[in-house]
Structures are given as structure tokens and as C-alpha cells.
Design an enzyme around this catalytic site. Structure first.
Site, PDB file in Angstrom:
ATOM      1  N   ASN A   1       0.898  -1.164   0.000  1.00  0.00           N
ATOM      2  CA  ASN A   1       0.000   0.000   0.000  1.00  0.00           C
ATOM      3  C   ASN A   1       0.935   1.212   0.000  1.00  0.00           C
ATOM      4  O   ASN A   1       1.565   1.514   1.011  1.00  0.00           O
ATOM      5  CB  ASN A   1      -0.877  -0.051   1.247  1.00  0.00           C
ATOM      6  CG  ASN A   1      -2.023   0.928   1.264  1.00  0.00           C
ATOM      7  OD1 ASN A   1      -2.653   1.106   2.293  1.00  0.00           O
ATOM      8  ND2 ASN A   1      -2.334   1.567   0.145  1.00  0.00           N
TER       9      ASN A   1
ATOM     10  N   CYS B   1      -5.092   5.946   8.321  1.00  0.00           N
ATOM     11  CA  CYS B   1      -4.536   4.961   7.385  1.00  0.00           C
ATOM     12  C   CYS B   1      -3.595   4.069   8.173  1.00  0.00           C
ATOM     13  O   CYS B   1      -2.529   4.521   8.615  1.00  0.00           O
ATOM     14  CB  CYS B   1      -3.799   5.663   6.245  1.00  0.00           C
ATOM     15  SG  CYS B   1      -2.950   4.513   5.144  1.00  0.00           S
ATOM     16  N   GLY B   2      -3.989   2.820   8.377  1.00  0.00           N
ATOM     17  CA  GLY B   2      -3.192   1.917   9.204  1.00  0.00           C
ATOM     18  C   GLY B   2      -1.844   1.580   8.608  1.00  0.00           C
ATOM     19  O   GLY B   2      -0.815   1.594   9.294  1.00  0.00           O
ATOM     20  N   ASN B   3      -1.813   1.252   7.315  1.00  0.00           N
ATOM     21  CA  ASN B   3      -0.537   0.951   6.664  1.00  0.00           C
ATOM     22  C   ASN B   3       0.351   2.190   6.625  1.00  0.00           C
ATOM     23  O   ASN B   3       1.565   2.111   6.847  1.00  0.00           O
ATOM     24  CB  ASN B   3      -0.770   0.443   5.239  1.00  0.00           C
ATOM     25  CG  ASN B   3      -1.415  -0.926   5.208  1.00  0.00           C
ATOM     26  OD1 ASN B   3      -1.187  -1.752   6.072  1.00  0.00           O
ATOM     27  ND2 ASN B   3      -2.230  -1.170   4.199  1.00  0.00           N
TER      28      ASN B   3
ATOM     29  N   ASN C   1     -12.057   5.212   9.845  1.00  0.00           N
ATOM     30  CA  ASN C   1     -12.516   5.156   8.460  1.00  0.00           C
ATOM     31  C   ASN C   1     -13.692   4.182   8.365  1.00  0.00           C
ATOM     32  O   ASN C   1     -13.714   3.151   9.027  1.00  0.00           O
ATOM     33  CB  ASN C   1     -11.395   4.667   7.529  1.00  0.00           C
ATOM     34  CG  ASN C   1     -10.242   5.648   7.429  1.00  0.00           C
ATOM     35  OD1 ASN C   1     -10.393   6.819   7.734  1.00  0.00           O
ATOM     36  ND2 ASN C   1      -9.087   5.167   7.019  1.00  0.00           N
TER      37      ASN C   1
ATOM     38  N   ASN D   1     -15.210   2.102   2.478  1.00  0.00           N
ATOM     39  CA  ASN D   1     -14.243   1.091   2.050  1.00  0.00           C
ATOM     40  C   ASN D   1     -14.928  -0.266   2.096  1.00  0.00           C
ATOM     41  O   ASN D   1     -15.536  -0.623   3.109  1.00  0.00           O
ATOM     42  CB  ASN D   1     -13.038   1.089   2.983  1.00  0.00           C
ATOM     43  CG  ASN D   1     -12.359   2.445   3.056  1.00  0.00           C
ATOM     44  OD1 ASN D   1     -11.675   2.855   2.140  1.00  0.00           O
ATOM     45  ND2 ASN D   1     -12.566   3.155   4.161  1.00  0.00           N
TER      46      ASN D   1
ATOM     47  N   GLU E   1     -10.927   0.604  -1.888  1.00  0.00           N
ATOM     48  CA  GLU E   1     -10.752   1.694  -0.929  1.00  0.00           C
ATOM     49  C   GLU E   1     -11.371   2.999  -1.434  1.00  0.00           C
ATOM     50  O   GLU E   1     -11.169   3.401  -2.585  1.00  0.00           O
ATOM     51  CB  GLU E   1      -9.258   1.895  -0.652  1.00  0.00           C
ATOM     52  CG  GLU E   1      -8.972   2.790   0.528  1.00  0.00           C
ATOM     53  CD  GLU E   1      -7.506   2.748   0.933  1.00  0.00           C
ATOM     54  OE1 GLU E   1      -7.085   3.646   1.672  1.00  0.00           O
ATOM     55  OE2 GLU E   1      -6.783   1.821   0.509  1.00  0.00           O
ATOM     56  N   ARG E   2     -12.101   3.636  -0.556  1.00  0.00           N
ATOM     57  CA  ARG E   2     -12.699   4.933  -0.861  1.00  0.00           C
ATOM     58  C   ARG E   2     -11.605   5.938  -1.226  1.00  0.00           C
ATOM     59  O   ARG E   2     -10.621   6.092  -0.527  1.00  0.00           O
ATOM     60  CB  ARG E   2     -13.474   5.435   0.373  1.00  0.00           C
ATOM     61  CG  ARG E   2     -14.167   6.768   0.184  1.00  0.00           C
ATOM     62  CD  ARG E   2     -14.967   7.175   1.412  1.00  0.00           C
ATOM     63  NE  ARG E   2     -14.114   7.413   2.585  1.00  0.00           N
ATOM     64  CZ  ARG E   2     -14.546   7.982   3.699  1.00  0.00           C
ATOM     65  NH1 ARG E   2     -15.811   8.343   3.828  1.00  0.00           N
ATOM     66  NH2 ARG E   2     -13.724   8.171   4.717  1.00  0.00           N
TER      67      ARG E   2
ATOM     68  N   CYS F   1      -5.215  -2.591   2.702  1.00  0.00           N
ATOM     69  CA  CYS F   1      -5.805  -1.470   3.434  1.00  0.00           C
ATOM     70  C   CYS F   1      -5.684  -1.788   4.914  1.00  0.00           C
ATOM     71  O   CYS F   1      -6.303  -2.733   5.406  1.00  0.00           O
ATOM     72  CB  CYS F   1      -7.267  -1.277   3.028  1.00  0.00           C
ATOM     73  SG  CYS F   1      -8.145  -0.027   4.012  1.00  0.00           S
TER      74      CYS F   1
ATOM     75  N   THR G   1      -6.618  -0.201   7.789  1.00  0.00           N
ATOM     76  CA  THR G   1      -7.828  -0.137   8.614  1.00  0.00           C
ATOM     77  C   THR G   1      -8.847  -1.172   8.151  1.00  0.00           C
ATOM     78  O   THR G   1      -9.623  -1.685   8.960  1.00  0.00           O
ATOM     79  CB  THR G   1      -8.442   1.267   8.603  1.00  0.00           C
ATOM     80  OG1 THR G   1      -8.718   1.671   7.259  1.00  0.00           O
ATOM     81  CG2 THR G   1      -7.511   2.281   9.266  1.00  0.00           C
TER      82      THR G   1
END
Length: 322
Positions: free
Chosen positions: A12, A75-77, A164, A198, A216-217, A225, A227
Site C-alpha cells: 500500500n 490509514c493503518g498501513n 474510516n 471502504n 478503498e474509498r 488497506c 484499517t
């Protein structure tokens, strides 16, 4: 000269810009223009621009500008890569990062593989309430394991914000066509998720083992993704207790590799459950650019240096598939 980074978590991909190092911070308008240009035209593109800023409550602040110029709450990543950047900048291994809705605890984790550094990040807050996603369907206040024939007949769906918004469905096999169609439908003008959502489809591979793919939105299909994988892990733990071991991490495979999640369920109040996302934080390129060009979104005179980290990451990925 200003140094940007090209980075990724489970492929990502993002660019990192540290605004605190600039003589004059970019305006929101300049950030949006830069994000769209970088994510479209430089080094094969990316899913977003991560912006580092100062924080009164944490070591630093993260903003997430998507490839289309919209801004994501989290954004987790991306947070893992920002955590590594701040960790190396300040020589700290445990600290907090400010995001749009909360200050999140992050820490350096054990390397996934030689040359593949990893970080653990908190994913919160959690909400199932329709107002926080938001969504609208048959006067429901929550959507958990709900059949929605208007989406896809016979599949069930769960909606959760972390923060998110995510819509999750467990399926025997993932149809990219159906996932893409539903993702486009719910991120265009629609009456169900007016601000978009998402969409993730997930296969349960084994106890504490999942495969997740996300539309993903603001981006479309992504390699991973963060999250989305976190939200899917939470719903998995809630709906499939016979296949969930709370003492162990969940392994979540994705098209870009894998991450680990750790879910601590609160059965009295599911929104007080805890999620940790653990995965790689890989820096693939350094990009040097004059600050004046940065403000003008002029990317014709950049100098790019490649690191060796992507080679190590691909070696790690081979161990997954072998």
C-alpha cells in the site's frame, strides 16, 4: 533541498512529506495538487501522500491525502511508515502519533524478515453507529452480519468505523468483479453510504487466518488497506468465535503480502475492543526536490535514489508463497 520518501506497508504505497522541515508549510491547496501529481506521475504512482506535522499532544501528526485529493481520517498501513519515520528521526521506539480523530500508540515491532522492519500501531476509535459511518438501511442503527440483497444477494455485511468507514463481507471465494462493482456503487452517489465506504471481502483460511481484499474509498483497489484488515479482523473475532483464538495474533494475507492483527474483544461494549495492526514499514526511494518547486508542484527536477529495502521485502513475500 527537501527530502520526500516513497514508502509502503504491504505494498500500500505512499509518499511522505515532513512539513516541519520546510521553511514555509504547504497550504491545503498545494498539498492536494502535490498529492494528485505524485500519486499519478512519479515512481509508478501511489495511493496517497502522508503529511507529517507538529503536534501538541504526540510526537508528531499524520495527515492522509488520498490519490484523488480527498483526505482520509486514518490509514493503518501509512501510520506504520510514519511511525518508523518518526522513530528514526527522534530515536524513540514507543510513542504516540496524532491522527484526525485520536492520538494513537505506536511501537517498533520485531522485524518481519531481515531488512523488513515492522511497527505495531493502535487502530481506534471504533464505532458501529450509523451516524459515525454514516449509513442508512432499513432504519438500522447498526449493520452486523446483515443480509443486504440490494448489494449482493445471499451475502451478509457488517459495517464499522475505525475511524474510516468499512463494509465487510465474508465469502467462500473473492470475486473481484463483484467487489469492484459494489465498491464503485457505494463510492458514487448512493443512498446507503452517502460519504462512501471502504468495501472488503474476506476469506477465512483457517483459525486466526484470513485473506482480505479491499476496494478503498478515494483510491479503488489497493494491495492492502490497514484499517480494512483491522476492521475485518474485529468482525471475524465477533462473528466466528469458534475460529478465533484471542491469545494469538491473526495473520491477514492480502495481495501485497501479510500483516498481523491482535484483537482484544470487550464483550460488554464491543466499541471498547482493542485493535493492534502489526506489519512492515518499507522505505523504497528517497526523492530530493527544491522547496520552491514543491510549492509550485513542479516535479521535473527531482533527484531519486532507490534503497535496497524492496528487494528484502520481495524476498519476504516469497517466503509467504513458498
Amino acid at each position: 533541498m527537501v527530502k520526500l520518501l516513497k514508502v509502503h506497508g504491504s505494498e500500500n504505497k505512499f509518499f511522505i512529506l515532513d512539513q516541519t522541515l520546510l521553511e514555509k508549510a504547504l497550504t491545503d491547496k498545494e498539498l492536494i495538487a502535490l498529492a494528485i501529481d505524485l500519486c499519478t506521475n512519479i515512481l509508478g504512482g501511489a495511493d496517497g501522500l502522508l503529511v507529517v506535522g507538529t503536534s501538541d499532544s504526540s510526537l508528531g501528526k499524520m495527515r492522509v491525502i488520498n490519490a484523488d485529493g480527498s483526505e482520509a481520517k486514518m490509514c493503518g498501513n501509512g501510520l506504520r511508515t510514519i511511525s518508523r519515520y518518526l522513530s528514526e528521526k527522534y530515536q524513540l521506539t514507543n510513542f504516540k502519533v496524532e491522527t484526525m480523530e485520536s492520538d494513537l500508540i505506536v511501537s517498533k515491532a520485531e522485524d518481519f524478515y531481515p531488512g523488513v522492519p515492522a511497527f505495531s500501531v493502535e487502530i481506534s476509535p471504533i464505532s458501529f453507529q450509523k451516524k459515525d459511518l454514516p449509513f442508512s438501511y432499513k432504519n438500522l442503527n447498526e449493520m452486523i452480519d446483515q443480509k443486504v440483497p440490494e448489494f449482493i444477494p445471499e451475502q451478509t455485511f457488517s459495517a464499522v468505523a475505525v475511524p474510516n468507514p468499512h463494509l465487510i463481507s465474508f465469502v467462500p471465494d473473492i470475486s473481484q468483479l463483484e467487489l469492484g462493482d459494489l465498491g464503485q456503487k457505494l463510492n458514487g452517489k448512493n443512498k446507503y453510504f452517502p460519504e462512501g465506504v471502504n468495501v472488503s471481502f474476506s476469506q477465512i483460511l483457517d483459525n486466526n487466518s484470513l485473506f482480505v481484499q479491499t476496494y478503498e474509498r478515494g483510491v479503488g483497489f489497493t494491495n492492502a488497506c490497514g484499517t480494512g484488515m483491522s476492521a475485518t479482523s474485529l468482525i471475524f473475532a465477533m462473528l466466528h468465535p469458534d475460529q478465533f483464538d484471542p491469545e494469538e495474533d491473526i495473520t491477514v494475507y492480502n495481495p501485497g503480502g501479510l500483516v498481523k492483527t491482535h484483537i482484544t474483544l470487550n464483550k460488554q461494549n464491543k466499541e471498547q475492543s482493542q485493535i493492534k495492526l502489526i506489519g512492515n514499514a518499507t522505505f523504497t526511494h528517497e526523492i530530493n526536490i527544491d522547496e520552491t518547486d514543491l510549492h509550485k508542484d513542479s516535479l521535473n527536477n527531482i533527484v531519486v535514489n532507490e534503497t535496497a529495502e524492496e528487494v528484502a521485502y520481495q524476498d519476504f513475500v516469497k517466503t509467504i508463497s513458498d
